[in-house]
Motif scaffolding. Structure first.
Motif, PDB file in Angstrom:
ATOM      1  N   GLN A   1      77.880  27.434   6.146  1.00  0.00           N
ATOM      2  CA  GLN A   1      77.639  26.158   6.819  1.00  0.00           C
ATOM      3  C   GLN A   1      77.566  25.025   5.803  1.00  0.00           C
ATOM      4  OE1 GLN A   1      74.081  26.712   9.162  1.00  0.00           O
ATOM      5  NE2 GLN A   1      75.138  27.965  10.687  1.00  0.00           N
ATOM      6  N   LEU A   2      76.887  25.267   4.687  1.00  0.00           N
ATOM      7  CA  LEU A   2      76.783  24.241   3.654  1.00  0.00           C
ATOM      8  C   LEU A   2      78.156  23.918   3.068  1.00  0.00           C
ATOM      9  CD1 LEU A   2      75.144  22.341   1.869  1.00  0.00           C
ATOM     10  CD2 LEU A   2      74.759  24.279   0.316  1.00  0.00           C
ATOM     11  N   ALA A   3      78.955  24.933   2.791  1.00  0.00           N
ATOM     12  CA  ALA A   3      80.295  24.710   2.237  1.00  0.00           C
ATOM     13  C   ALA A   3      81.139  23.877   3.194  1.00  0.00           C
ATOM     14  CB  ALA A   3      80.967  26.053   1.941  1.00  0.00           C
ATOM     15  N   THR A   4      81.061  24.194   4.466  1.00  0.00           N
ATOM     16  CA  THR A   4      81.812  23.439   5.473  1.00  0.00           C
ATOM     17  C   THR A   4      81.318  21.997   5.551  1.00  0.00           C
ATOM     18  OG1 THR A   4      82.127  25.483   6.734  1.00  0.00           O
ATOM     19  CG2 THR A   4      82.495  23.409   7.911  1.00  0.00           C
ATOM     20  N   ALA A   5      80.005  21.835   5.548  1.00  0.00           N
ATOM     21  CA  ALA A   5      79.424  20.490   5.616  1.00  0.00           C
ATOM     22  C   ALA A   5      79.812  19.663   4.402  1.00  0.00           C
ATOM     23  CB  ALA A   5      77.905  20.586   5.748  1.00  0.00           C
ATOM     24  N   VAL A   6      79.853  20.284   3.229  1.00  0.00           N
ATOM     25  CA  VAL A   6      80.251  19.558   2.023  1.00  0.00           C
ATOM     26  C   VAL A   6      81.686  19.054   2.156  1.00  0.00           C
ATOM     27  CG1 VAL A   6      80.774  19.802  -0.446  1.00  0.00           C
ATOM     28  CG2 VAL A   6      78.601  20.644   0.457  1.00  0.00           C
ATOM     29  N   MET A   7      82.584  19.851   2.714  1.00  0.00           N
ATOM     30  CA  MET A   7      83.968  19.406   2.883  1.00  0.00           C
ATOM     31  C   MET A   7      84.039  18.215   3.839  1.00  0.00           C
ATOM     32  SD  MET A   7      85.778  21.236   0.846  1.00  0.00           S
ATOM     33  CE  MET A   7      84.356  20.862  -0.152  1.00  0.00           C
ATOM     34  N   LEU A   8      83.271  18.247   4.907  1.00  0.00           N
ATOM     35  CA  LEU A   8      83.245  17.125   5.845  1.00  0.00           C
ATOM     36  C   LEU A   8      82.690  15.866   5.173  1.00  0.00           C
ATOM     37  CD1 LEU A   8      81.932  19.173   8.865  1.00  0.00           C
ATOM     38  CD2 LEU A   8      84.161  18.035   8.787  1.00  0.00           C
ATOM     39  N   VAL A   9      81.633  16.045   4.406  1.00  0.00           N
ATOM     40  CA  VAL A   9      80.999  14.921   3.709  1.00  0.00           C
ATOM     41  C   VAL A   9      81.937  14.353   2.644  1.00  0.00           C
ATOM     42  CG1 VAL A   9      79.124  14.364   2.087  1.00  0.00           C
ATOM     43  CG2 VAL A   9      78.623  15.554   4.223  1.00  0.00           C
ATOM     44  N   GLU A  10      82.718  15.206   2.001  1.00  0.00           N
ATOM     45  CA  GLU A  10      83.663  14.722   0.993  1.00  0.00           C
ATOM     46  C   GLU A  10      84.651  13.730   1.594  1.00  0.00           C
ATOM     47  OE1 GLU A  10      84.187  14.942  -2.432  1.00  0.00           O
ATOM     48  OE2 GLU A  10      82.123  15.631  -2.299  1.00  0.00           O
ATOM     49  N   VAL A  11      85.065  13.953   2.822  1.00  0.00           N
ATOM     50  CA  VAL A  11      85.965  12.999   3.476  1.00  0.00           C
ATOM     51  C   VAL A  11      85.214  11.692   3.721  1.00  0.00           C
ATOM     52  CG1 VAL A  11      87.371  12.530   5.523  1.00  0.00           C
ATOM     53  CG2 VAL A  11      87.328  14.826   4.544  1.00  0.00           C
ATOM     54  N   MET A  12      83.975  11.795   4.180  1.00  0.00           N
ATOM     55  CA  MET A  12      83.166  10.614   4.434  1.00  0.00           C
ATOM     56  C   MET A  12      82.949   9.807   3.152  1.00  0.00           C
ATOM     57  SD  MET A  12      79.406  10.475   6.266  1.00  0.00           S
ATOM     58  CE  MET A  12      78.482  11.122   4.872  1.00  0.00           C
TER      59      MET A  12
ATOM     60  N   SER B   1      83.705   2.295   1.599  1.00  0.00           N
ATOM     61  CA  SER B   1      82.801   1.743   2.610  1.00  0.00           C
ATOM     62  C   SER B   1      82.237   2.856   3.491  1.00  0.00           C
ATOM     63  CB  SER B   1      83.532   0.718   3.472  1.00  0.00           C
ATOM     64  OG  SER B   1      84.575   1.347   4.171  1.00  0.00           O
ATOM     65  N   PHE B   2      80.992   2.659   3.890  1.00  0.00           N
ATOM     66  CA  PHE B   2      80.349   3.619   4.776  1.00  0.00           C
ATOM     67  C   PHE B   2      80.433   3.098   6.200  1.00  0.00           C
ATOM     68  CE2 PHE B   2      76.652   4.936   7.237  1.00  0.00           C
ATOM     69  CZ  PHE B   2      76.799   6.311   7.185  1.00  0.00           C
ATOM     70  N   HIS B   3      80.788   3.968   7.111  1.00  0.00           N
ATOM     71  CA  HIS B   3      80.883   3.621   8.523  1.00  0.00           C
ATOM     72  C   HIS B   3      80.062   4.631   9.309  1.00  0.00           C
ATOM     73  CE1 HIS B   3      82.763   3.210  12.510  1.00  0.00           C
ATOM     74  NE2 HIS B   3      82.979   1.964  12.138  1.00  0.00           N
ATOM     75  N   ALA B   4      79.196   4.153  10.187  1.00  0.00           N
ATOM     76  CA  ALA B   4      78.320   5.046  10.964  1.00  0.00           C
ATOM     77  C   ALA B   4      79.128   6.049  11.782  1.00  0.00           C
ATOM     78  CB  ALA B   4      77.412   4.223  11.866  1.00  0.00           C
ATOM     79  N   GLY B   5      80.321   5.674  12.207  1.00  0.00           N
ATOM     80  CA  GLY B   5      81.166   6.589  12.972  1.00  0.00           C
ATOM     81  C   GLY B   5      81.562   7.824  12.175  1.00  0.00           C
ATOM     82  N   GLU B   6      81.714   7.657  10.868  1.00  0.00           N
ATOM     83  CA  GLU B   6      82.058   8.802  10.019  1.00  0.00           C
ATOM     84  C   GLU B   6      80.896   9.803   9.985  1.00  0.00           C
ATOM     85  OE1 GLU B   6      85.071   6.876   6.748  1.00  0.00           O
ATOM     86  OE2 GLU B   6      82.908   6.540   6.484  1.00  0.00           O
ATOM     87  N   ARG B   7      79.685   9.286   9.829  1.00  0.00           N
ATOM     88  CA  ARG B   7      78.511  10.166   9.809  1.00  0.00           C
ATOM     89  C   ARG B   7      78.375  10.889  11.141  1.00  0.00           C
ATOM     90  NH1 ARG B   7      74.652  12.213   7.786  1.00  0.00           N
ATOM     91  NH2 ARG B   7      72.993  11.608   6.466  1.00  0.00           N
ATOM     92  N   GLU B   8      78.586  10.171  12.234  1.00  0.00           N
ATOM     93  CA  GLU B   8      78.491  10.803  13.549  1.00  0.00           C
ATOM     94  C   GLU B   8      79.587  11.859  13.715  1.00  0.00           C
ATOM     95  OE1 GLU B   8      77.407  12.370  16.851  1.00  0.00           O
ATOM     96  OE2 GLU B   8      76.119  10.979  15.762  1.00  0.00           O
ATOM     97  N   ALA B   9      80.773  11.608  13.176  1.00  0.00           N
ATOM     98  CA  ALA B   9      81.847  12.601  13.245  1.00  0.00           C
ATOM     99  C   ALA B   9      81.476  13.860  12.458  1.00  0.00           C
ATOM    100  CB  ALA B   9      83.158  12.012  12.731  1.00  0.00           C
ATOM    101  N   VAL B  10      80.812  13.691  11.316  1.00  0.00           N
ATOM    102  CA  VAL B  10      80.340  14.845  10.535  1.00  0.00           C
ATOM    103  C   VAL B  10      79.323  15.635  11.356  1.00  0.00           C
ATOM    104  CG1 VAL B  10      78.985  15.557   8.515  1.00  0.00           C
ATOM    105  CG2 VAL B  10      80.805  13.861   8.262  1.00  0.00           C
ATOM    106  N   LEU B  11      78.366  14.947  11.941  1.00  0.00           N
ATOM    107  CA  LEU B  11      77.336  15.624  12.736  1.00  0.00           C
ATOM    108  C   LEU B  11      77.936  16.320  13.950  1.00  0.00           C
ATOM    109  CD1 LEU B  11      74.518  12.913  12.565  1.00  0.00           C
ATOM    110  CD2 LEU B  11      74.667  15.052  11.266  1.00  0.00           C
ATOM    111  N   ALA B  12      78.878  15.656  14.611  1.00  0.00           N
ATOM    112  CA  ALA B  12      79.535  16.257  15.776  1.00  0.00           C
ATOM    113  C   ALA B  12      80.300  17.518  15.369  1.00  0.00           C
ATOM    114  CB  ALA B  12      80.483  15.256  16.433  1.00  0.00           C
TER     115      ALA B  12
END
Length: 157
Positions: free
Chosen positions: A29-40, A45-56
């Motif tokens: 799960q951590l490895a997968t989350a890190v890959m998602l976060v790497e895209v973010m 620039s930080f966009h709240a939609g990106e964080r929500e896409a990671v959480l989703a």
């Protein structure tokens, strides 16, 4: 650095949880989350939609509750900032996920990339590199991108 990450990860695990299937699942799960976060993290620039896409993506992929997904995303951000390569994460994912699961993960990554309404070259490069390390066929990679792009365009007002 690795000891610090391990200590952080261990602090989030229940007491008495050691090596074994549950720990392997948490590391996956951590490895997968890190890959998602790497895209973010790929664009400046930080966009709240990106964080929500990671959480989703984390909720969808692992059936996590909102608070679990948020804690995992926070740990992934710390881990991503401290890591120097993608291989240690993608090798775990490749070892544990069958191709359909890898493709689903790539599609989630594309959703993160498109969550802010545009795709930049850094996001595209991270996705290309991860797909390459996961041995995702080019056609499947492109189709995942097209599905995520169509979904993002359909969500625009």
């Amino acid at each position: 650095m690795l000891k610090t990450l391990k200590d952080l990860f261990d602090s989030l695990m229940p007491p008495g949880a050691g090596a074994g299937p549950a720990n392997d699942e948490h590391l996956l799960q951590l490895a997968t989350a890190v890959m998602l976060v790497e895209v973010m993290r790929a664009d400046a620039s930080f966009h709240a939609g990106e964080r929500e896409a990671v959480l989703a993506a984390l909720r969808d992929k692992f059936g996590l509750a909102d608070d679990e997904a948020a804690r995992l995303a926070e740990l992934a951000e710390v881990t991503a900032k401290a890591s120097t390569d993608l291989f240690s994460f993608t090798s775990r994912i490749k070892e544990r996920f069958e191709m359909p699961q890898r493709l689903r993960m790539i599609e989630h990554m594309w959703r993160v990339a498109y969550a802010d309404g545009h795709l930049n070259e850094h996001e595209r490069h991270v996705l290309w590199r991860v797909a390459d390390l996961l041995h995702v066929p080019q056609g499947a990679y492109v189709n995942a991108r097209l599905r995520a792009q169509a979904e993002a365009e359909g969500a625009k007002p």
